[in-house]
Design a protein around this motif. Structure first.
Motif, short mmCIF file in Angstrom:
data_model
loop_
_atom_site.label_atom_id
_atom_site.label_comp_id
_atom_site.label_asym_id
_atom_site.label_seq_id
_atom_site.Cartn_x
_atom_site.Cartn_y
_atom_site.Cartn_z
N TYR A 1 0.83 -1.20 0.00
CA TYR A 1 0.00 0.00 0.00
C TYR A 1 0.87 1.26 0.00
O TYR A 1 0.64 2.18 -0.78
CB TYR A 1 -0.93 -0.05 1.22
CG TYR A 1 -1.52 1.26 1.64
CD1 TYR A 1 -2.58 1.82 0.94
CD2 TYR A 1 -1.03 1.95 2.76
CE1 TYR A 1 -3.13 3.04 1.34
CE2 TYR A 1 -1.57 3.14 3.15
CZ TYR A 1 -2.62 3.69 2.45
OH TYR A 1 -3.15 4.89 2.83
N ILE A 2 1.88 1.30 0.86
CA ILE A 2 2.75 2.47 0.95
C ILE A 2 3.52 2.69 -0.34
O ILE A 2 3.62 3.80 -0.84
CB ILE A 2 3.71 2.34 2.17
CG1 ILE A 2 2.92 2.52 3.46
CG2 ILE A 2 4.85 3.34 2.09
CD1 ILE A 2 3.72 2.24 4.71
N VAL A 3 4.06 1.61 -0.92
CA VAL A 3 4.81 1.74 -2.18
C VAL A 3 3.90 2.24 -3.29
O VAL A 3 4.29 3.10 -4.08
CB VAL A 3 5.46 0.38 -2.55
CG1 VAL A 3 6.01 0.41 -3.97
CG2 VAL A 3 6.56 0.04 -1.58
N PHE A 4 2.68 1.72 -3.36
CA PHE A 4 1.75 2.16 -4.41
C PHE A 4 1.38 3.63 -4.27
O PHE A 4 1.36 4.37 -5.26
CB PHE A 4 0.48 1.30 -4.40
CG PHE A 4 -0.51 1.71 -5.43
CD1 PHE A 4 -0.31 1.45 -6.77
CD2 PHE A 4 -1.66 2.41 -5.06
CE1 PHE A 4 -1.22 1.85 -7.73
CE2 PHE A 4 -2.57 2.81 -6.01
CZ PHE A 4 -2.35 2.53 -7.35
N ILE A 5 1.13 4.08 -3.06
CA ILE A 5 0.78 5.49 -2.84
C ILE A 5 1.97 6.40 -3.14
O ILE A 5 1.82 7.45 -3.78
CB ILE A 5 0.25 5.71 -1.40
CG1 ILE A 5 -1.04 4.93 -1.17
CG2 ILE A 5 0.04 7.19 -1.13
CD1 ILE A 5 -2.21 5.33 -2.03
#
Length: 174
Positions: free
Chosen positions: A55-59
């Protein structure tokens, strides 16, 4: 400018860690916590920390892609962060593509017709494989464009510094 970019990235990561914890709870940071996902006839248990990292990498990728496009790839640090997040997403999608191919080979989506020919009945894993491959191809294109633009930016700054030294107009306060 470099410090502002790194401070922005740090604030972004901290906010991306803290904000979801209000919806899923702080116990999600426990190493043994899990997310249960039910897709069609399959039931998956995913470690929560892995899901939070994806989630963090995608955001981060989304925000820095938007910033790079908005600034026309002129910010070196933002471009480098975009390159790292894109490579991380490519690795994540490589893992997912391998899983889709594995699940496709082990799924029981085959049935025999009246003539004894095996046919597939809507194998969702095959669709997931091709969708993941398309997304990965798009990520590789974004990576290539960003690397090219960043390389030109670094090359241009090197040419400018050599030209300044050659002409003798280098600033004294450096």
């Amino acid at each position: 400018m470099k410090n502002k970019e790194l401070i922005f990235l740090l604030i972004l990561i901290v906010s991306l860690l803290v904000l979801p914890m209000y919806s899923i709870g702080w116990e999600a940071l426990h190493p043994e916590s899990q997310i249960d996902v039910n897709i069609h006839d399959s039931y998956f248990i995913i470690p929560t920390l892995s899901a939070i990292c994806v989630y963090i990498v995608f955001i981060i990728f989304s925000i820095y892609l938007f910033r790079a496009l908005l600034q026309k790839f002129r910010n070196k640090i933002a471009n480098l962060i975009l390159i790292v997040s894109t490579m991380t997403l490519i690795l994540i999608f490589t893992f997912l593509i391998c899983l889709f191919r594995l699940w496709e080979s082990t799924s029981s989506g085959y049935s025999s017709s009246t003539e004894g020919i095996a046919t597939t009945q809507g194998n969702v894993w095959n669709f997931g494989f091709w969708m993941g491959l398309g997304i990965q191809l798009a990520l590789i294109i974004v990576l290539a464009v960003t690397a090219y633009k960043t390389g030109r930016l670094f090359g241009q700054s090197q040419k400018d510094s050599v030209l300044l030294r050659f002409t003798g107009k280098e600033s004294r306060h450096n």
